[in-house]
Design a protein around this motif. Structure first.
Motif, PDB file in Angstrom:
ATOM      1  N   ALA A 249       0.879  -1.169   0.000  1.00  0.00           N
ATOM      2  CA  ALA A 249       0.000   0.000   0.000  1.00  0.00           C
ATOM      3  C   ALA A 249       0.915   1.217   0.000  1.00  0.00           C
ATOM      4  N   SER A 250       0.925   1.961  -1.109  1.00  0.00           N
ATOM      5  CA  SER A 250       1.952   2.984  -1.304  1.00  0.00           C
ATOM      6  C   SER A 250       1.318   4.267  -1.833  1.00  0.00           C
ATOM      7  N   ILE A 251       1.644   5.397  -1.185  1.00  0.00           N
ATOM      8  CA  ILE A 251       1.054   6.681  -1.616  1.00  0.00           C
ATOM      9  C   ILE A 251       1.755   7.180  -2.884  1.00  0.00           C
ATOM     10  N   TYR A 252       3.084   7.237  -2.830  1.00  0.00           N
ATOM     11  CA  TYR A 252       3.845   7.857  -3.919  1.00  0.00           C
ATOM     12  C   TYR A 252       4.658   6.865  -4.755  1.00  0.00           C
ATOM     13  N   GLY A 253       4.707   5.610  -4.336  1.00  0.00           N
ATOM     14  CA  GLY A 253       5.399   4.623  -5.160  1.00  0.00           C
ATOM     15  C   GLY A 253       6.698   4.081  -4.587  1.00  0.00           C
ATOM     16  N   ASN A 254       7.215   4.690  -3.483  1.00  0.00           N
ATOM     17  CA  ASN A 254       8.502   4.207  -2.948  1.00  0.00           C
ATOM     18  C   ASN A 254       8.356   2.873  -2.217  1.00  0.00           C
ATOM     19  N   THR A 255       7.275   2.708  -1.499  1.00  0.00           N
ATOM     20  CA  THR A 255       7.019   1.413  -0.839  1.00  0.00           C
ATOM     21  C   THR A 255       6.742   0.355  -1.912  1.00  0.00           C
ATOM     22  N   ALA A 256       6.056   0.802  -2.975  1.00  0.00           N
ATOM     23  CA  ALA A 256       5.800  -0.123  -4.092  1.00  0.00           C
ATOM     24  C   ALA A 256       7.129  -0.633  -4.650  1.00  0.00           C
ATOM     25  N   ASN A 257       8.127   0.266  -4.764  1.00  0.00           N
ATOM     26  CA  ASN A 257       9.437  -0.159  -5.293  1.00  0.00           C
ATOM     27  C   ASN A 257      10.068  -1.242  -4.422  1.00  0.00           C
ATOM     28  N   ALA A 300       3.885  -1.021   3.633  1.00  0.00           N
ATOM     29  CA  ALA A 300       2.959   0.114   3.584  1.00  0.00           C
ATOM     30  C   ALA A 300       3.588   1.412   4.031  1.00  0.00           C
ATOM     31  N   SER A 301       3.052   2.509   3.489  1.00  0.00           N
ATOM     32  CA  SER A 301       3.448   3.859   3.904  1.00  0.00           C
ATOM     33  C   SER A 301       2.775   4.195   5.227  1.00  0.00           C
ATOM     34  N   SER A 302       3.444   5.085   5.974  1.00  0.00           N
ATOM     35  CA  SER A 302       2.834   5.616   7.203  1.00  0.00           C
ATOM     36  C   SER A 302       1.809   6.670   6.809  1.00  0.00           C
ATOM     37  N   TYR A 303       0.811   6.802   7.647  1.00  0.00           N
ATOM     38  CA  TYR A 303      -0.293   7.704   7.288  1.00  0.00           C
ATOM     39  C   TYR A 303      -0.953   8.216   8.555  1.00  0.00           C
ATOM     40  N   ASP A 304      -0.840   9.509   8.804  1.00  0.00           N
ATOM     41  CA  ASP A 304      -1.480  10.130   9.971  1.00  0.00           C
ATOM     42  C   ASP A 304      -1.181   9.372  11.269  1.00  0.00           C
ATOM     43  N   ALA A 305       0.093   9.121  11.495  1.00  0.00           N
ATOM     44  CA  ALA A 305       0.578   8.377  12.672  1.00  0.00           C
ATOM     45  C   ALA A 305       0.002   6.964  12.741  1.00  0.00           C
ATOM     46  N   ASN A 333       7.243   2.385   5.590  1.00  0.00           N
ATOM     47  CA  ASN A 333       7.874   3.577   5.023  1.00  0.00           C
ATOM     48  C   ASN A 333       7.265   4.806   5.695  1.00  0.00           C
ATOM     49  N   GLY A 334       8.109   5.811   5.967  1.00  0.00           N
ATOM     50  CA  GLY A 334       7.624   7.060   6.558  1.00  0.00           C
ATOM     51  C   GLY A 334       8.653   8.133   6.325  1.00  0.00           C
ATOM     52  N   SER A 335       8.227   9.380   6.244  1.00  0.00           N
ATOM     53  CA  SER A 335       9.192  10.457   5.961  1.00  0.00           C
ATOM     54  C   SER A 335       9.655  11.176   7.217  1.00  0.00           C
ATOM     55  N   TRP A 336       8.828  11.207   8.260  1.00  0.00           N
ATOM     56  CA  TRP A 336       9.262  11.914   9.480  1.00  0.00           C
ATOM     57  C   TRP A 336       9.105  11.063  10.731  1.00  0.00           C
ATOM     58  N   ALA A 337       8.037  10.358  10.906  1.00  0.00           N
ATOM     59  CA  ALA A 337       7.878   9.479  12.066  1.00  0.00           C
ATOM     60  C   ALA A 337       7.156   8.205  11.607  1.00  0.00           C
ATOM     61  N   PRO A 338       7.920   7.235  11.077  1.00  0.00           N
ATOM     62  CA  PRO A 338       7.266   6.037  10.533  1.00  0.00           C
ATOM     63  C   PRO A 338       6.412   5.330  11.599  1.00  0.00           C
ATOM     64  N   SER A 339       5.185   5.061  11.259  1.00  0.00           N
ATOM     65  CA  SER A 339       4.250   4.436  12.213  1.00  0.00           C
ATOM     66  C   SER A 339       3.601   3.192  11.630  1.00  0.00           C
ATOM     67  N   ALA A 340       3.739   2.979  10.324  1.00  0.00           N
ATOM     68  CA  ALA A 340       3.026   1.882   9.658  1.00  0.00           C
ATOM     69  C   ALA A 340       3.416   0.524  10.236  1.00  0.00           C
ATOM     70  N   LYS A 364      13.017   5.199   5.101  1.00  0.00           N
ATOM     71  CA  LYS A 364      12.738   6.625   5.277  1.00  0.00           C
ATOM     72  C   LYS A 364      12.617   7.236   3.878  1.00  0.00           C
ATOM     73  N   SER A 365      11.426   7.370   3.391  1.00  0.00           N
ATOM     74  CA  SER A 365      11.081   7.966   2.090  1.00  0.00           C
ATOM     75  C   SER A 365      11.491   7.098   0.895  1.00  0.00           C
ATOM     76  N   THR A 366      12.812   6.884   0.713  1.00  0.00           N
ATOM     77  CA  THR A 366      13.233   5.985  -0.379  1.00  0.00           C
ATOM     78  C   THR A 366      14.216   4.961   0.186  1.00  0.00           C
TER      79      THR A 366
HETATM   80  C1  FMN Z   1      -1.895  12.215   4.463  1.00  0.00           C
HETATM   81  C2  FMN Z   1      -0.515  11.736   4.729  1.00  0.00           C
HETATM   82  C3  FMN Z   1      -0.159  11.379   5.995  1.00  0.00           C
HETATM   83  C4  FMN Z   1       1.136  10.956   6.276  1.00  0.00           C
HETATM   84  N1  FMN Z   1       1.453  10.602   7.546  1.00  0.00           N
HETATM   85  C5  FMN Z   1       2.729  10.249   7.838  1.00  0.00           C
HETATM   86  C6  FMN Z   1       3.114   9.909   9.164  1.00  0.00           C
HETATM   87  O1  FMN Z   1       2.306   9.910  10.079  1.00  0.00           O
HETATM   88  N2  FMN Z   1       4.399   9.614   9.424  1.00  0.00           N
HETATM   89  C7  FMN Z   1       5.356   9.626   8.427  1.00  0.00           C
HETATM   90  O2  FMN Z   1       6.503   9.348   8.697  1.00  0.00           O
HETATM   91  N3  FMN Z   1       5.006   9.886   7.152  1.00  0.00           N
HETATM   92  C8  FMN Z   1       3.721  10.192   6.828  1.00  0.00           C
HETATM   93  N4  FMN Z   1       3.368  10.498   5.541  1.00  0.00           N
HETATM   94  C9  FMN Z   1       4.405  10.480   4.519  1.00  0.00           C
HETATM   95  C10 FMN Z   1       4.558   9.154   3.806  1.00  0.00           C
HETATM   96  O3  FMN Z   1       4.274   8.065   4.605  1.00  0.00           O
HETATM   97  C11 FMN Z   1       5.982   9.043   3.364  1.00  0.00           C
HETATM   98  O4  FMN Z   1       6.305  10.088   2.469  1.00  0.00           O
HETATM   99  C12 FMN Z   1       6.346   7.731   2.730  1.00  0.00           C
HETATM  100  O5  FMN Z   1       7.683   7.719   2.395  1.00  0.00           O
HETATM  101  C13 FMN Z   1       5.513   7.448   1.508  1.00  0.00           C
HETATM  102  O6  FMN Z   1       5.883   6.242   0.929  1.00  0.00           O
HETATM  103  P1  FMN Z   1       5.345   5.918  -0.521  1.00  0.00           P
HETATM  104  O7  FMN Z   1       6.189   6.650  -1.518  1.00  0.00           O
HETATM  105  O8  FMN Z   1       5.412   4.459  -0.691  1.00  0.00           O
HETATM  106  O9  FMN Z   1       3.933   6.373  -0.543  1.00  0.00           O
HETATM  107  C14 FMN Z   1       2.078  10.885   5.232  1.00  0.00           C
HETATM  108  C15 FMN Z   1       1.704  11.232   3.942  1.00  0.00           C
HETATM  109  C16 FMN Z   1       0.422  11.627   3.688  1.00  0.00           C
HETATM  110  C17 FMN Z   1       0.011  11.973   2.272  1.00  0.00           C
END
Ligand code: FMN
Length: 382
Positions: A249-257, A300-305, A333-340, A364-366
Motif C-alpha cells: 500500500a503505497s502513496i507515492y510509489g517508494n514502498t511499491a518499489n 505500507a506507507s505511514s499515514y497520519d501516525a 515507510n515514513g518520511s518523518w515518524a514512521p508508524s506503519a 525513510k522515504s526511499t
Molecule cells: C496524508 C498523509 C499522511 C502521512 N502521515 C505520515 C506519518 O504519520 N508519518 C510519516 O513518517 N510519514 C507520513 N506520511 C508520509 C509518507 O508516509 C511518506 O512520504 C512515505 O515515504 C511514503 O511512501 P510511498 O512513496 O510508498 O507512498 C504521510 C503522507 C500523507 C500523504
C-alpha cells in the motif's frame, strides 16, 4: 426446464446485474440463487431465492410444478438471498409446511409477519422426511455461515443439498474456472468459520454423495473428492500453495518499489511470489490470495501516525476472517515518524499462530543501501 435428475428440477435464477453481493463483494460475472424442486408423491422445494428475482423464480417454479402444489418448503438458510420469498410461496400455497430447525423459525419470525404455528415442521439432527420415493435427511451445520444453517441429504439419489457450502460467485451459464470464484466466495463469506466447516465435512464423510447441490454456482456431479478436499484445506486454514503474497500500500510509489524488489528477488530464486497493490486490487480477491499462500510480506506507507488505510482495511479483514498459521514479514515507510510498521505488527500479533519475521524493514522515504541489504537478506530467509 433444467433437470438435475428425473424428479429433481432446478428453478433457481441468474442475477447478472447485481453490483455488490452481501452489500460489499464485487460480482463481475453476477451470481446465481439456486432453488430446487423434488417432484414425488409429495413435492418439496429446496429454498427460495432473492427478492431481485421473485417473479422469475415463481414462474419457473410453477412451470416445474405443472399444476401441482408445494407440500414442503425446506429452509436450509435464512439469509435473504435464499429466504426472501418465504412469504410469497406460503401465500401462494396455503397448505405448504415449512421445514426448518428451532433456530430457523426464530429467524423467520424476525423477517416475516406470517403465522408459522400450523405450518412448521421442526427437525433436529438426522431427522428424516419421506416424500414417497425420496427421503430427506437433515444435518445441522450451524455457523456455515449463519446459526440456523442445515444441509439436506436425499437418500435415494444420494444428493447433498449443501446450503451455501460449495457455492461460488458467477451466474451459471458462463465458462469459468470453478476454483477462483469458489475460493473467493469461501474465504470472504464462510472463511471465519473453519471449525464448523470441519464439523460439516466430518458428517458428509459418513454419507455416500453422488452430487452436491449448493445455493450458488453449479451443481457438482463429478470428481467430488476435489471439491471436498479443497474445503478441507481451506477450513483447516492450511495454505493451498507454497508461495509468498507481497501485498503493498503505497502513496507515492517508494514502498511499491520495495515490494517489487522483494517479489523480483524471490521469483529469481525460484520461489513463487505474487505481488498485489492493495489500492487497486479487489478487497475480496486480496483476502483470498492471503489465505491461498503460505507466507506474506506486507509493505505500507505511514499515514497520519498510523498506516495507509487500504493496508489497515486489508489486515482488519484478515483478522475478521481468522487468518492464521502463516509467516509474515513487515516493511514500513515514513518520511518523518514512521508508524506503519507498529500498527501492522499490532494487528498481525492478534492473529493465531502467525509468525512475524523479526526484522522490521523501515524505509525513510526511499530505500537506502541498508534497506536494500535487508530486503536481500529477507529474500534469502523465505
Ligand atoms: C496524508 C498523509 C499522511 C502521512 N502521515 C505520515 C506519518 O504519520 N508519518 C510519516 O513518517 N510519514 C507520513 N506520511 C508520509 C509518507 O508516509 C511518506 O512520504 C512515505 O515515504 C511514503 O511512501 P510511498 O512513496 O510508498 O507512498 C504521510 C503522507 C500523507 C500523504
Amino acid at each position: 426446464m433444467n433437470k438435475i435428475t428425473e424428479s429433481i428440477l432446478y428453478v433457481g435464477c441468474n442475477d447478472k446485474d447485481l453490483d455488490l453481493f452481501e452489500g460489499q463483494y464485487s460480482v463481475p460475472n453476477g451470481i446465481s440463487y439456486n432453488s430446487y424442486v423434488i417432484l414425488d408423491e409429495k413435492v418439496a422445494v429446496m429454498d427460495t431465492a432473492d427478492k431481485r428475482v421473485t417473479d422469475e423464480w415463481m414462474r419457473q417454479l410453477e412451470e416445474a410444478l405443472n399444476g401441482r402444489v408445494v407440500d414442503f418448503l425446506i429452509v436450509s438458510h435464512m439469509e435473504p438471498d435464499h429466504a426472501a420469498n418465504i412469504k410469497t410461496i406460503v401465500e401462494r400455497y396455503p397448505n405448504l409446511k415449512i421445514v426448518g430447525n428451532a433456530k430457523t423459525f426464530n429467524l423467520i419470525s424476525q423477517f416475516f409477519d406470517i403465522d408459522i404455528s400450523k405450518r412448521k415442521i421442526e427437525v433436529k439432527e438426522s431427522d428424516t422426511l419421506n416424500l414417497g420415493n425420496h427421503t430427506l435427511q437433515f444435518f445441522m451445520a450451524p455457523m456455515v455461515h449463519w446459526p440456523e444453517v442445515m444441509v439436506t441429504y436425499e437418500q435415494s439419489e444420494k444428493i447433498l443439498f449443501s446450503a451455501d457450502a460449495f457455492g461460488k460467485f458467477g451466474v451459471l451459464n458462463i465458462e469459468d474456472n470453478w476454483i477462483e470464484e469458489a475460493r473467493r466466495y469461501y474465504f470472504n463469506i464462510v472463511g471465519k468459520y473453519g471449525a464448523p466447516v470441519q464439523t460439516l465435512l466430518k458428517k458428509a464423510a459418513n454419507l455416500e454423495i453422488a452430487m452436491i447441490c449448493p445455493l450458488h454456482g453449479p451443481v457438482l456431479k463429478e470428481g467430488l473428492e476435489y471439491y471436498l478436499d479443497k474445503y478441507n484445506t481451506w477450513s483447516k486454514y492450511e495454505a493451498e500453495e507454497e508461495g509468498i503474497l507481497v501485498a503493498y500500500a503505497s502513496i507515492y510509489g517508494n514502498t511499491a518499489n520495495a515490494a517489487i524488489k522483494i517479489a523480483e528477488l524471490l521469483n529469481s530464486k525460484g520461489k513463487k511470489a505474487v505481488l498485489i497493490d492493495l489500492a487497486r486490487t479487489d478487497k475480496s480477491r486480496a483476502l483470498e490470495y492471503a489465505f491461498m499462500y503460505s507466507k506474506m510480506v506486507v509493505a505500507a506507507s505511514s499515514y497520519d501516525a498510523s498506516v495507509f488505510p487500504c493496508m489497515h482495511e486489508f489486515l482488519l479483514r484478515l483478522q475478521h476472517k481468522n487468518y492464521q498459521n502463516r509467516s509474515v514479514a513487515i516493511i514500513e515507510n515514513g518520511s518523518w515518524a514512521p508508524s506503519a510498521g507498529r500498527v501492522m505488527k499490532e494487528l498481525i500479533s492478534t492473529m493465531k499462530n502467525v509468525e512475524i519475521y523479526d526484522t522490521l524493514i523501515s524505509i525513510k522515504s526511499t530505500m537506502n543501501e541498508e534497506n536494500i541489504k535487508q530486503i536481500e537478506e529477507l529474500a534469502e530467509r523465505f
